[in-house]
Design a protein around this motif. Structure first.
Motif, short mmCIF file in Angstrom:
data_model
loop_
_atom_site.label_atom_id
_atom_site.label_comp_id
_atom_site.label_asym_id
_atom_site.label_seq_id
_atom_site.Cartn_x
_atom_site.Cartn_y
_atom_site.Cartn_z
N THR A 19 38.63 50.18 41.48
CA THR A 19 37.66 50.13 40.11
C THR A 19 38.89 50.23 39.33
OG1 THR A 19 38.04 52.62 40.31
CG2 THR A 19 36.05 51.69 40.99
N ARG A 20 38.38 49.76 37.90
CA ARG A 20 39.72 49.35 36.69
C ARG A 20 38.99 50.09 35.71
NH1 ARG A 20 42.52 44.44 36.68
NH2 ARG A 20 43.39 45.67 34.92
N GLN A 21 39.77 50.62 34.83
CA GLN A 21 39.37 50.79 33.38
C GLN A 21 39.12 49.76 32.38
OE1 GLN A 21 38.68 54.17 32.23
NE2 GLN A 21 38.84 54.68 34.53
N ALA A 22 37.97 49.65 31.69
CA ALA A 22 38.00 48.41 30.88
C ALA A 22 37.54 48.87 29.63
CB ALA A 22 36.75 47.53 31.49
N LEU A 23 38.18 48.17 28.30
CA LEU A 23 37.82 48.55 26.93
C LEU A 23 36.62 47.54 26.63
CD1 LEU A 23 38.33 49.86 24.41
CD2 LEU A 23 40.25 48.15 23.92
N LEU A 24 35.47 47.95 26.37
CA LEU A 24 34.34 47.01 25.74
C LEU A 24 34.72 46.41 24.41
CD1 LEU A 24 31.30 48.56 27.17
CD2 LEU A 24 32.73 46.89 28.16
N LEU A 25 34.71 45.14 24.39
CA LEU A 25 34.72 44.59 22.99
C LEU A 25 33.34 44.23 22.35
CD1 LEU A 25 37.48 41.82 23.74
CD2 LEU A 25 37.71 44.22 22.88
N LYS A 26 32.36 44.13 23.20
CA LYS A 26 31.20 44.13 22.72
C LYS A 26 30.04 45.14 23.24
CE LYS A 26 31.53 39.04 22.47
NZ LYS A 26 31.14 37.72 22.99
N ASP A 27 28.95 45.40 22.57
CA ASP A 27 27.95 46.30 23.46
C ASP A 27 27.59 45.64 24.73
OD1 ASP A 27 28.26 47.76 21.30
OD2 ASP A 27 26.18 47.22 20.37
N ALA A 28 27.42 46.22 25.66
CA ALA A 28 27.21 45.71 27.24
C ALA A 28 26.25 46.73 27.71
CB ALA A 28 28.32 45.37 27.81
N VAL A 29 25.62 46.20 28.69
CA VAL A 29 24.52 47.16 29.65
C VAL A 29 25.34 47.04 31.01
CG1 VAL A 29 22.31 47.20 30.56
CG2 VAL A 29 22.42 46.38 28.25
N LEU A 30 25.66 48.30 31.39
CA LEU A 30 26.52 48.44 32.71
C LEU A 30 25.63 49.50 33.46
CD1 LEU A 30 30.08 48.60 31.27
CD2 LEU A 30 28.92 46.89 32.35
N LYS A 31 25.16 49.20 34.76
CA LYS A 31 24.50 50.09 35.58
C LYS A 31 23.26 50.77 34.68
CE LYS A 31 28.42 51.48 38.18
NZ LYS A 31 29.03 52.29 38.75
N GLY A 32 22.85 49.87 33.78
CA GLY A 32 21.68 50.46 33.28
C GLY A 32 21.64 51.01 32.06
N ARG A 33 22.83 51.32 31.61
CA ARG A 33 23.37 52.14 30.50
C ARG A 33 23.62 51.15 29.45
NH1 ARG A 33 26.78 56.91 31.33
NH2 ARG A 33 26.34 57.00 29.01
N THR A 34 23.54 51.29 28.08
CA THR A 34 23.99 50.61 27.13
C THR A 34 25.10 51.28 26.45
OG1 THR A 34 21.72 49.62 26.47
CG2 THR A 34 23.56 49.37 24.79
N GLU A 35 26.32 50.68 26.74
CA GLU A 35 27.59 51.20 26.32
C GLU A 35 28.18 50.36 24.98
OE1 GLU A 35 29.14 53.57 27.81
OE2 GLU A 35 27.98 53.67 29.49
#
Length: 109
Positions: A19-35
């Motif tokens: 696994t890696r840490q990622a910094l989101l640049l745009k809103d994204a849906v990951l594992k069913g959750r909106t980040e």
């Protein structure tokens, strides 16, 4: 032969997922959750490398990237989420309902 293969699969430990840490640049849906953009999330390394990074959705959360995009998290104030409109049931007139129940045949009296 099948029994021997079953024994060996139990003896070999499985490798944990990378696994890696990622910094989101745009809103994204990951594992069913909106980040939200600017959030630091944990994702699978292959997902970051093959999907998120090439599409410009996220970058690896290194100290350099965190410093470069620190204003992204501060500028993105969480906006209230609006609920999607509820679907309306179709309206059926009594005459159409009667025709449907009678099989579309109406007797003229």
């Amino acid at each position: 032969m099948l029994r021997r293969a079953a024994i060996f699969t139990k003896l070999i430990p499985r490798r944990p997922l990378a696994t890696r840490q990622a910094l989101l640049l745009k809103d994204a849906v990951l594992k069913g959750r909106t980040e939200r953009a600017g959030a630091v999330v944990t994702v699978a390394g292959g997902h970051l490398r093959n999907y998120l990074y090439p599409r410009g959705v996220a970058v690896p959360a290194t100290p350099e990237n965190l410093a470069r995009y620190e204003d992204l998290a501060a500028s993105e104030a969480p906006a209230p989420m609006e609920a999607p409109p509820k679907p309306r049931a179709p309206t059926v007139t009594p005459s159409a309902r009667t025709e449907y129940l009678e099989g579309g045949v109406r007797s003229e009296s």
